[in-house]
Design an enzyme around this catalytic site. Structure first.
Site, PDB file in Angstrom:
ATOM      1  N   ARG A  78     -11.714   5.618  10.756  1.00 58.22           N
ATOM      2  CA  ARG A  78     -11.207   4.255  10.652  1.00 58.22           C
ATOM      3  C   ARG A  78     -12.277   3.315  10.110  1.00 58.22           C
ATOM      4  O   ARG A  78     -11.996   2.388   9.365  1.00 58.22           O
ATOM      5  CB  ARG A  78     -10.731   3.801  12.025  1.00 58.22           C
ATOM      6  CG  ARG A  78      -9.949   2.509  11.997  1.00 58.22           C
ATOM      7  CD  ARG A  78      -8.754   2.653  11.089  1.00 58.22           C
ATOM      8  NE  ARG A  78      -7.945   1.452  11.088  1.00 58.22           N
ATOM      9  CZ  ARG A  78      -6.938   1.243  10.253  1.00 58.22           C
ATOM     10  NH1 ARG A  78      -6.641   2.155   9.364  1.00 58.22           N
ATOM     11  NH2 ARG A  78      -6.249   0.140  10.309  1.00 58.22           N
TER      12      ARG A  78
ATOM     13  N   ASP B 109      -8.924  -6.482  -4.228  1.00 58.24           N
ATOM     14  CA  ASP B 109      -8.508  -5.188  -3.680  1.00 58.24           C
ATOM     15  C   ASP B 109      -9.147  -4.092  -4.523  1.00 58.24           C
ATOM     16  O   ASP B 109      -8.837  -3.950  -5.701  1.00 58.24           O
ATOM     17  CB  ASP B 109      -6.981  -5.088  -3.731  1.00 58.24           C
ATOM     18  CG  ASP B 109      -6.441  -3.806  -3.136  1.00 58.24           C
ATOM     19  OD1 ASP B 109      -7.247  -2.918  -2.790  1.00 58.24           O
ATOM     20  OD2 ASP B 109      -5.208  -3.698  -3.007  1.00 58.24           O
TER      21      ASP B 109
ATOM     22  N   SER C 220       0.836  -1.200   0.000  1.00 60.31           N
ATOM     23  CA  SER C 220       0.000   0.000   0.000  1.00 60.31           C
ATOM     24  C   SER C 220       0.877   1.259   0.000  1.00 60.31           C
ATOM     25  O   SER C 220       1.775   1.382  -0.843  1.00 60.31           O
ATOM     26  CB  SER C 220      -0.929  -0.054   1.210  1.00 60.31           C
ATOM     27  OG  SER C 220      -1.928   0.914   1.128  1.00 60.31           O
TER      28      SER C 220
ATOM     29  N   HIS D  30      -8.067  -5.211   0.122  1.00 62.30           N
ATOM     30  CA  HIS D  30      -6.770  -4.552   0.261  1.00 62.30           C
ATOM     31  C   HIS D  30      -5.962  -5.148   1.420  1.00 62.30           C
ATOM     32  O   HIS D  30      -4.733  -5.248   1.351  1.00 62.30           O
ATOM     33  CB  HIS D  30      -6.995  -3.057   0.491  1.00 62.30           C
ATOM     34  CG  HIS D  30      -5.746  -2.241   0.489  1.00 62.30           C
ATOM     35  ND1 HIS D  30      -4.878  -2.214  -0.582  1.00 62.30           N
ATOM     36  CD2 HIS D  30      -5.201  -1.421   1.423  1.00 62.30           C
ATOM     37  CE1 HIS D  30      -3.859  -1.408  -0.299  1.00 62.30           C
ATOM     38  NE2 HIS D  30      -4.027  -0.924   0.911  1.00 62.30           N
ATOM     39  N   ASP D  31      -6.658  -5.564   2.459  1.00 58.54           N
ATOM     40  CA  ASP D  31      -5.993  -6.149   3.627  1.00 58.54           C
ATOM     41  C   ASP D  31      -5.242  -7.439   3.307  1.00 58.54           C
ATOM     42  O   ASP D  31      -4.456  -7.919   4.132  1.00 58.54           O
ATOM     43  CB  ASP D  31      -7.023  -6.464   4.718  1.00 58.54           C
ATOM     44  CG  ASP D  31      -7.158  -5.315   5.704  1.00 58.54           C
ATOM     45  OD1 ASP D  31      -6.390  -4.347   5.588  1.00 58.54           O
ATOM     46  OD2 ASP D  31      -8.028  -5.403   6.582  1.00 58.54           O
TER      47      ASP D  31
END
Lengths: 196, 401
Positions: free
Chosen positions: B246, B343, B157, B376-377
């Site tokens: 968040r 992602d 990232s 994405h994680d």
């Protein structure tokens, strides 16, 4: 090392920039790197093959040829290799044209469907041929575009592609003359060096 | 000394601090007279100092990438899956350096640190930081550690963006660049998400324009302070602006499928039955609230604003006439680019833009697109194919030339 790949070696100049379309586990690119000091890049979609190629210290791009090769700039390679993959792509004619846009020269190898055993199988037995080189059944095979030596040369003529050299792998190494003289009947694998 | 942990980790690790008294000129034109970087190292530096790997962290990351700080820690460092003995970044072979970036809130100089000019915390007055500033400060850290050339700079990232910047900013100091789940620059959608997140923080009355650190307080350093700053947490629901930011972030990190598989429409409490008027809480609500509130006790709001801005401003090709090919022509290293199928923050297409620019610049590059459902994680997850291909490339990094 597969027979067709050994034949290709002499057409590859030292330190060339080589793109191998469908590079498999990278064995051939490694061979070229060790024998010819080429700077090679592979294209592959099989996960295990990609890891295997990287493990050899070679570069490989995960990309499907059938989705196009437009991301490779014109003349970015000296030689583009398509070894035993022509019959497995959706648009063989477009791939050939792309090869010669990306590379100065192209090397193509494919199983010759005009080989006498294929003809025998289809002509006498009435069945689609299954051989060591083409071990798949007709309904479960990556090979979707079979052609013969004559077919390929006709396509090159139509597309204005020049054949610089032809080589063949025959059934038996003891009778190279047969497959050289009558490749469409005796070549199991046809090998071409082409250019624009 | 490090000893192996139970989960094949690097075991117990202790953060270290490097102090730099030579002023650092920042991209914004301002200067940091002095600063500190907190970092951890795993593995041993070899005699020729050629086996050092720099790990760059992402938006909310920090220096604690692997192992544990104490025996009691429940969770290891954020990239424990990829750093350790026998793992892709194999600490039996590499000397791994992981730092908290400048402007961070985990011990490196940032908004929570004292501004020597005023004797008060920098707060929102901390200079804006760009990815290039991070790379420059990381280069100073390399000098400090006696590392002339990294065997590899690795990041996911925003970390991948730092790795790419390394490749063109210090081409002679990096042999391999591993770019995971990154992009050449943010898309309008990415920018929009970051702006919403910042707005969420800024609209929190307790944020007070970033001046939430009370003036009479002398903040201690590091994580301890970060936890105190958790007081920006709202007393009422929703927890806090930071928590809200968040929550939004977490939605973009996960794929739709990953959220569907993990939570679906499962209820945590209440019922949707007719005639039942109890409050309904979906599992996904509860998860997001938990993530948000955890984060707000561990992260500084000003740092969040600073880091999202650094992410927003990153544009690898900007100084090269917007031509990434021209940018990458400065690089001398080998590249490995990895993306993940689900992602949607930095989708595979964004990674392919990197690969295509590298091909056009005639740089050595490998690319793998990993099937993964985690969004994405995924770059933090132990996905077998990801670990395999990453390991394969790192073996090459470690091989003698």
């Amino acid at each position: 090392m597969r027979q067709d790949l050994k034949h290709i070696l002499r057409w590859i100049a030292p330190r060339s920039r080589v793109l191998d379309l469908g590079c498999g586990d990278g064995e051939f690119l490694e061979f070229l790197r060790d024998k010819r000091l080429v700077r090679g890049t592979g294209l592959e979609i099989d996960q295990d093959n990609i890891t295997a190629t990287i493990s050899r210290g070679l570069d490989v791009i995960e990309q499907d040829m059938d989705a196009g090769l437009g991301n490779f700039p014109d003349n970015s390679f000296d030689i583009v290799v398509l070894a035993l993959a022509l019959q497995a792509v959706h648009y063989p004619d477009r791939v050939l044209e792309e090869m010669l846009r990306i590379g100065r020269e192209g090397i193509v190898t494919f199983p010759n469907f005009g080989h006498w055993r294929c003809r025998l199988s289809l002509g006498l037995d009435g069945r689609m041929p299954v051989s060591d080189l083409m071990p798949h059944t007709w309904y479960d095979t990556p090979n979707i575009h079979f052609c013969t030596v004559k077919d390929f040369e006709e396509l090159c003529r139509q597309k204005g592609i020049r054949i610089l050299a032809r080589d063949v792998v025959g059934n038996s190494s003891r009778q190279p003359t047969l497959s050289n003289r009558w490749p469409n009947l005796f070549a199991t694998t046809a090998i071409y060096l082409i250019t624009r | 000394m490090q000893r192996p942990g139970p989960d094949n980790s690097v075991g117990i690790v202790t953060p270290q601090v490097a102090r730099f008294d030579e002023p650092l000129r920042l991209v914004c034109g301002r200067e940091l007279p002095s600063y500190e970087l907190v970092y951890e190292t795993y593995g041993e530096l070899n005699a020729s100092r050629s086996n050092a790997v720099l790990v760059c962290h992402a938006l909310s990351g920090h220096h604690h990438a692997a192992g544990y700080h104490t025996e009691q820690d429940r969770k290891p460092g954020w990239w424990n899956e990829c750093i350790g003995p026998g793992k892709p970044i194999d600490t039996d072979r590499f000397f791994v350096v992981s730092l908290n970036n400048l402007g961070g809130c985990h011990g490196s100089t940032g908004p929570m640190s004292l501004n020597p000019g005023t004797g008060k915390p920098w707060g929102p007055g901390f200079p804006p930081i760009r990815v290039r500033d991070w790379v420059n400060s990381q280069a100073r850290l390399a000098d400090y550690l006696g590392i002339e050339c990294w065997a590899a700079v690795v990041g996911g990232s925003l970390g991948g963006m730092q790795a790419m910047r390394w490749a063109i900013q210090y081409p002679e100091r990096i042999r391999h660049c591993i770019v995971i789940a990154a992009a050449l620059k943010l898309s309008a959608q990415n920018l929009a998400f970051n702006e919403v997140a910042r707005k969420a923080i800024e609209s929190d009355p307790d944020f007070n324009g970033g001046n939430y650190l009370s003036e009479d307080r002398v903040p201690a350093t590091g994580l301890e302070l970060a936890q105190q700053v958790g007081r920006i947490e709202y007393k009422d629901e929703p927890a806090s602006g930071l928590a809200l930011a968040r929550m939004i972030g977490h939605i973009t990190y996960l794929s739709d499928d990953a959220m569907a598989n993990k939570f679906g429409r499962e209820l945590r409490s209440g019922s949707l039955d007719l005639g039942d008027d109890a409050d309904v809480e979906f599992q996904v609500q509860s998860y997001l609230r938990y993530q948000g509130s955890q984060f707000s006790t561990n992260f500084d709001a000003n740092t969040y604003v600073l880091m999202t801005r650094a992410l927003d401003y990153f544009d690898l090709a900007l100084e090269y006439n917007n031509d990434p090919v021209a940018a990458f022509k400065h690089a001398r290293c080998g590249f490995m680019v990895i993306s993940f199928s689900t992602d949607w923050r930095f989708a595979p297409e964004r990674s392919r833009e990197i690969v295509d620019a590298l091909l056009a610049a005639d740089r050595p590059v490998s690319y793998a697109e990993i099937e993964a459902k985690e969004g994405h994680d995924a770059f933090l997850m132990p996905i077998p194919r990801y670990l395999d291909v990453f390991s394969a490339y790192m073996r090459r990094v470690g091989a003698p030339d």
